[in-house]
Design a protein around this motif. Structure first.
Motif, PDB file in Angstrom:
ATOM      1  N   ASN A  16       0.601  -1.304   0.353  1.00 39.39           N
ATOM      2  CA  ASN A  16      -0.111  -0.086  -0.364  1.00 39.39           C
ATOM      3  C   ASN A  16       0.802   1.241   0.203  1.00 39.39           C
ATOM      4  O   ASN A  16       0.383   2.371   0.579  1.00 39.39           O
ATOM      5  CB  ASN A  16      -0.979   0.394   0.894  1.00 39.39           C
ATOM      6  CG  ASN A  16      -0.636  -0.427   2.686  1.00 39.39           C
ATOM      7  OD1 ASN A  16      -0.373  -1.064   2.867  1.00 39.39           O
ATOM      8  ND2 ASN A  16       0.296   0.601   3.007  1.00 39.39           N
ATOM      9  N   THR A  17       2.381   1.289  -0.367  1.00 43.92           N
ATOM     10  CA  THR A  17       2.882   1.880  -0.842  1.00 43.92           C
ATOM     11  C   THR A  17       3.274   2.107  -1.796  1.00 43.92           C
ATOM     12  O   THR A  17       2.640   1.599  -2.761  1.00 43.92           O
ATOM     13  CB  THR A  17       4.042   2.363   0.635  1.00 43.92           C
ATOM     14  OG1 THR A  17       4.955   1.085  -0.290  1.00 43.92           O
ATOM     15  CG2 THR A  17       3.462   2.428   1.511  1.00 43.92           C
TER      16      THR A  17
ATOM     17  N   TRP B 200       9.091  -1.287   0.580  1.00 44.25           N
ATOM     18  CA  TRP B 200       8.092  -1.790   0.664  1.00 44.25           C
ATOM     19  C   TRP B 200       8.500  -2.726  -0.323  1.00 44.25           C
ATOM     20  O   TRP B 200       8.621  -3.380  -0.621  1.00 44.25           O
ATOM     21  CB  TRP B 200       7.488  -1.089   1.056  1.00 44.25           C
ATOM     22  CG  TRP B 200       6.482  -1.062   2.069  1.00 44.25           C
ATOM     23  CD1 TRP B 200       7.815  -0.039   3.341  1.00 44.25           C
ATOM     24  CD2 TRP B 200       5.361  -0.886   3.170  1.00 44.25           C
ATOM     25  NE1 TRP B 200       7.139   0.712   3.900  1.00 44.25           N
ATOM     26  CE2 TRP B 200       5.177   0.452   4.205  1.00 44.25           C
ATOM     27  CE3 TRP B 200       4.873  -1.288   2.477  1.00 44.25           C
ATOM     28  CZ2 TRP B 200       4.404  -0.142   5.113  1.00 44.25           C
ATOM     29  CZ3 TRP B 200       3.249  -1.247   3.906  1.00 44.25           C
ATOM     30  CH2 TRP B 200       2.742  -0.609   5.110  1.00 44.25           C
TER      31      TRP B 200
ATOM     32  N   GLN C 275      -5.773   0.181   2.259  1.00 38.02           N
ATOM     33  CA  GLN C 275      -4.840  -0.262   3.131  1.00 38.02           C
ATOM     34  C   GLN C 275      -5.030  -1.398   4.146  1.00 38.02           C
ATOM     35  O   GLN C 275      -4.325  -2.885   4.096  1.00 38.02           O
ATOM     36  CB  GLN C 275      -3.682   0.988   3.389  1.00 38.02           C
ATOM     37  CG  GLN C 275      -3.830   1.381   4.364  1.00 38.02           C
ATOM     38  CD  GLN C 275      -3.130   2.492   4.690  1.00 38.02           C
ATOM     39  OE1 GLN C 275      -2.817   3.521   4.214  1.00 38.02           O
ATOM     40  NE2 GLN C 275      -2.048   1.993   5.816  1.00 38.02           N
TER      41      GLN C 275
ATOM     42  N   SER D 262       2.402  -3.275   6.993  1.00 41.01           N
ATOM     43  CA  SER D 262       3.088  -2.804   8.240  1.00 41.01           C
ATOM     44  C   SER D 262       1.254  -3.739   9.391  1.00 41.01           C
ATOM     45  O   SER D 262       0.844  -3.977   9.082  1.00 41.01           O
ATOM     46  CB  SER D 262       3.059  -1.731   7.965  1.00 41.01           C
ATOM     47  OG  SER D 262       1.680  -1.117   8.640  1.00 41.01           O
TER      48      SER D 262
ATOM     49  N   ILE E 224       0.685  -2.365  11.896  1.00 42.28           N
ATOM     50  CA  ILE E 224      -0.705  -1.272  12.079  1.00 42.28           C
ATOM     51  C   ILE E 224      -1.705  -1.136  11.112  1.00 42.28           C
ATOM     52  O   ILE E 224      -2.912  -1.255  11.381  1.00 42.28           O
ATOM     53  CB  ILE E 224      -0.165  -0.133  12.311  1.00 42.28           C
ATOM     54  CG1 ILE E 224      -1.032   1.154  13.181  1.00 42.28           C
ATOM     55  CG2 ILE E 224       0.208   0.875  10.650  1.00 42.28           C
ATOM     56  CD1 ILE E 224      -0.937   0.918  14.483  1.00 42.28           C
ATOM     57  N   ASN E 225      -1.457  -1.711   9.574  1.00 44.35           N
ATOM     58  CA  ASN E 225      -2.977  -2.004   8.746  1.00 44.35           C
ATOM     59  C   ASN E 225      -3.439  -3.140   9.431  1.00 44.35           C
ATOM     60  O   ASN E 225      -4.508  -3.509   9.039  1.00 44.35           O
ATOM     61  CB  ASN E 225      -2.079  -2.328   7.680  1.00 44.35           C
ATOM     62  CG  ASN E 225      -1.807  -1.028   6.486  1.00 44.35           C
ATOM     63  OD1 ASN E 225      -2.100   0.342   7.823  1.00 44.35           O
ATOM     64  ND2 ASN E 225      -0.739  -1.031   6.055  1.00 44.35           N
TER      65      ASN E 225
ATOM     66  N   ASN F  27       8.950  -0.894   8.136  1.00 41.24           N
ATOM     67  CA  ASN F  27       8.414   0.237   8.033  1.00 41.24           C
ATOM     68  C   ASN F  27       9.757   1.278   8.728  1.00 41.24           C
ATOM     69  O   ASN F  27      10.448   2.322   7.942  1.00 41.24           O
ATOM     70  CB  ASN F  27       7.114   0.339   8.267  1.00 41.24           C
ATOM     71  CG  ASN F  27       6.696   1.310   7.576  1.00 41.24           C
ATOM     72  OD1 ASN F  27       6.861   1.917   6.722  1.00 41.24           O
ATOM     73  ND2 ASN F  27       4.899   1.932   7.943  1.00 41.24           N
TER      74      ASN F  27
ATOM     75  N   ARG G 131       8.544   5.513  13.929  1.00 34.97           N
ATOM     76  CA  ARG G 131       7.629   6.521  12.997  1.00 34.97           C
ATOM     77  C   ARG G 131       7.597   8.006  13.296  1.00 34.97           C
ATOM     78  O   ARG G 131       7.894   8.506  14.657  1.00 34.97           O
ATOM     79  CB  ARG G 131       6.328   6.615  12.991  1.00 34.97           C
ATOM     80  CG  ARG G 131       5.638   4.631  12.209  1.00 34.97           C
ATOM     81  CD  ARG G 131       4.765   4.421  12.786  1.00 34.97           C
ATOM     82  NE  ARG G 131       3.746   5.265  11.883  1.00 34.97           N
ATOM     83  CZ  ARG G 131       3.185   5.364  10.597  1.00 34.97           C
ATOM     84  NH1 ARG G 131       3.196   3.327  10.063  1.00 34.97           N
ATOM     85  NH2 ARG G 131       2.392   5.463   9.847  1.00 34.97           N
TER      86      ARG G 131
ATOM     87  N   ARG H 147      -3.150  13.558  10.688  1.00 39.38           N
ATOM     88  CA  ARG H 147      -3.569  12.082   9.991  1.00 39.38           C
ATOM     89  C   ARG H 147      -2.491  10.495  10.554  1.00 39.38           C
ATOM     90  O   ARG H 147      -1.643  10.408  10.506  1.00 39.38           O
ATOM     91  CB  ARG H 147      -3.544  12.004   7.756  1.00 39.38           C
ATOM     92  CG  ARG H 147      -2.549  10.787   7.549  1.00 39.38           C
ATOM     93  CD  ARG H 147      -2.265   9.677   6.899  1.00 39.38           C
ATOM     94  NE  ARG H 147      -3.044   8.721   6.968  1.00 39.38           N
ATOM     95  CZ  ARG H 147      -1.866   7.697   6.535  1.00 39.38           C
ATOM     96  NH1 ARG H 147      -0.779   7.850   6.707  1.00 39.38           N
ATOM     97  NH2 ARG H 147      -2.133   6.592   6.366  1.00 39.38           N
TER      98      ARG H 147
ATOM     99  N   ALA I 196      -2.780   6.292  10.353  1.00 41.36           N
ATOM    100  CA  ALA I 196      -3.415   5.007   9.459  1.00 41.36           C
ATOM    101  C   ALA I 196      -3.872   4.478  10.196  1.00 41.36           C
ATOM    102  O   ALA I 196      -5.531   3.295   9.582  1.00 41.36           O
ATOM    103  CB  ALA I 196      -2.648   4.612   9.263  1.00 41.36           C
TER     104      ALA I 196
ATOM    105  N   TRP J 187      -3.002   6.056   3.439  1.00 41.26           N
ATOM    106  CA  TRP J 187      -1.818   6.371   2.511  1.00 41.26           C
ATOM    107  C   TRP J 187      -1.785   7.154   0.917  1.00 41.26           C
ATOM    108  O   TRP J 187      -1.815   8.672   1.334  1.00 41.26           O
ATOM    109  CB  TRP J 187      -1.076   5.630   2.829  1.00 41.26           C
ATOM    110  CG  TRP J 187       0.217   6.213   2.166  1.00 41.26           C
ATOM    111  CD1 TRP J 187       1.167   5.819   1.448  1.00 41.26           C
ATOM    112  CD2 TRP J 187       1.150   7.373   2.589  1.00 41.26           C
ATOM    113  NE1 TRP J 187       2.061   6.585   1.458  1.00 41.26           N
ATOM    114  CE2 TRP J 187       1.884   7.752   2.263  1.00 41.26           C
ATOM    115  CE3 TRP J 187       0.989   8.198   4.035  1.00 41.26           C
ATOM    116  CZ2 TRP J 187       2.897   8.257   2.520  1.00 41.26           C
ATOM    117  CZ3 TRP J 187       2.120   9.316   4.587  1.00 41.26           C
ATOM    118  CH2 TRP J 187       2.853   9.256   3.118  1.00 41.26           C
TER     119      TRP J 187
ATOM    120  N   ASN K  73       5.328   8.935   9.685  1.00 40.66           N
ATOM    121  CA  ASN K  73       5.667   7.702   9.180  1.00 40.66           C
ATOM    122  C   ASN K  73       6.964   7.644   9.508  1.00 40.66           C
ATOM    123  O   ASN K  73       7.720   8.629   9.640  1.00 40.66           O
ATOM    124  CB  ASN K  73       5.821   8.190   7.321  1.00 40.66           C
ATOM    125  CG  ASN K  73       3.825   7.192   7.322  1.00 40.66           C
ATOM    126  OD1 ASN K  73       4.551   6.353   7.290  1.00 40.66           O
ATOM    127  ND2 ASN K  73       3.048   7.991   6.907  1.00 40.66           N
TER     128      ASN K  73
HETATM  129  O1  X2X Z   1      -0.302   4.623   6.268  1.00 39.34           O
HETATM  130  C1  X2X Z   1       0.886   4.997   6.734  1.00 39.34           C
HETATM  131  O2  X2X Z   1       1.184   5.232   7.526  1.00 39.34           O
HETATM  132  C2  X2X Z   1       1.871   3.865   5.940  1.00 39.34           C
HETATM  133  C3  X2X Z   1       2.534   3.545   5.062  1.00 39.34           C
HETATM  134  O3  X2X Z   1       2.725   3.938   7.005  1.00 39.34           O
HETATM  135  C4  X2X Z   1       1.450   2.496   6.134  1.00 39.34           C
HETATM  136  O4  X2X Z   1       0.913   1.224   5.687  1.00 39.34           O
HETATM  137  C5  X2X Z   1       1.068   1.712   7.834  1.00 39.34           C
END
Ligand code: X2X
Length: 333
Positions: free
Chosen positions: A34-35, A41, A75, A93, A95-96, A148, A151, A172, A174, A194, A211
């Motif tokens: 998702n980046t 990644w 994501q 990642s 958190i997703n 990742n 952050r 913002r 995630a 993202w 991030n």
């Molecule tokens: O969305 C985000 O901030 C990112 C790219 O770090 C993740 O996918 C959690």
């Protein structure tokens, strides 16, 4: 390009790609992340594809789809899709994955880790395996953990030197846990994909975001739309390369070993380039005109204290057994 100008071979290759068939009987696996295609990644995912093609004499071919294209830009949905076999492979990642597996938030608990040795003691050790076991129950086989990273927070309003500076900023985030962390700091968090974040920052829909420097902020040129960065290291986020269990079970033990080793090597490479990019990152960001603030140990302690309620709340959700295993590995590192 008009239809008439597409050669027969190119057309056959395009059709084969759509049908999941690669060159000459090769099987094409679709990998979602998702980046953008400039991040580490993406480089890690491409490396996995290269190694796999080499080591299977072209029998397995990986097509990498960036920007969560295969999950309609969502994501958080990728993990669930891999779990039910709708996607073959994913790089995503921790958190997703928390909407599907809340325990995944353990990695990102605020100020859990102080350095990379502690990180590696968990992602490359028994604690990482505990989480891989839980993901397996959801139909996802974790092949390897990548990075990742730590952050860091950016915004366009003011330098962040203390928790008070976060008050009232529109941030913002995630995923779910970061909403609670931002609330603990008095900021106004907003959950956003993202893929929509860069334009939201540019248009001032939000003031800031957080991030990692090496994996995301530099390769996705966040410095073009953000003025201030504070290296507060408040949360670590690992990525992992996973395969759907249905797909995994379709291979014999030899092929599974090749897949796992290629993933391990690709994610080791991905961690290395991410750490290199991060090490050179602050100097680079300053050259690009960002104002970078590096908090003192006392200032970091203040952020840690302020985010403690979110740590406690999420540690309870993750459960004492897992949190304890992480903390033990960290103190032994
Ligand atoms: O969305 C985000 O901030 C990112 C790219 O770090 C993740 O996918 C959690």
């Amino acid at each position: 390009m008009t239809f008439a100008r597409v050669s027969g071979t190119a057309l056959a290759a395009a059709l084969a790609g759509m049908l999941g068939l690669g060159a000459a009987g090769a099987e094409t696996l679709r990998l979602s992340h998702n980046t953008g295609d400039t991040t580490t990644w993406h480089q890690g995912a491409e490396k996995f594809g290269e190694l796999l093609a080499e080591r299977t004499d072209g029998a397995l071919d990986v097509r990498v789809f960036p920007n969560a294209q295969l999950s309609g830009g969502d994501q958080m949905r990728q993990a669930e899709m891999v779990g039910r076999g709708a996607l073959d492979l994913v790089v995503t990642s921790a958190i997703n994955v928390t909407p599907l597996v809340p325990e995944m938030a353990v990695f990102s608990l605020p100020y859990l880790y102080a350095n990379y040795e502690q990180v590696d003691a968990t992602t490359q050790g028994a604690p990482g395996e505990m989480l891989a076991d839980i993901l397996l129950d959801k139909g996802i086989v974790v092949l390897a953990w990548g990075e990742n990273g730590f952050r860091e927070v950016t915004n366009n309003v003011r330098p962040i030197r203390s928790p008070e500076d976060m008050r009232g900023l529109n941030m913002r985030v995630a995923g779910p846990m970061y909403i609670d962390v931002m609330n603990a700091l008095g900021a106004n968090p907003q959950q956003m994909q993202w893929g929509e974040t860069m334009s939201a920052l540019q248009q001032g829909v939000v003031d800031g975001q957080e991030n990692p420097i090496g994996a995301v902020i530099i390769p996705q040129q966040v410095y073009e739309v953000q003025k201030h960065l504070t290296a507060w290291h408040y949360s670590y986020d690992p990525i992992f390369l996973g395969i759907s269990k249905a797909k995994w079970d379709s291979y014999d033990a030899d092929m599974q070993a090749i897949l796992r080793e290629a993933a391990q090597d690709a994610m080791a490479y991905q961690r290395e380039i991410t750490r290199e990019g991060t090490a050179q990152g602050i100097a680079f960001l300053r050259e690009q005109g960002m104002e970078v603030y590096e908090p003192s140990a006392d200032e970091l302690a203040a952020f840690r204290t302020a985010t403690q309620p979110a740590f406690d709340q999420w540690a309870e959700r993750v459960g004492p057994e897992i949190v304890g295993a992480f903390q033990d590995a960290i103190s032994a590192a």
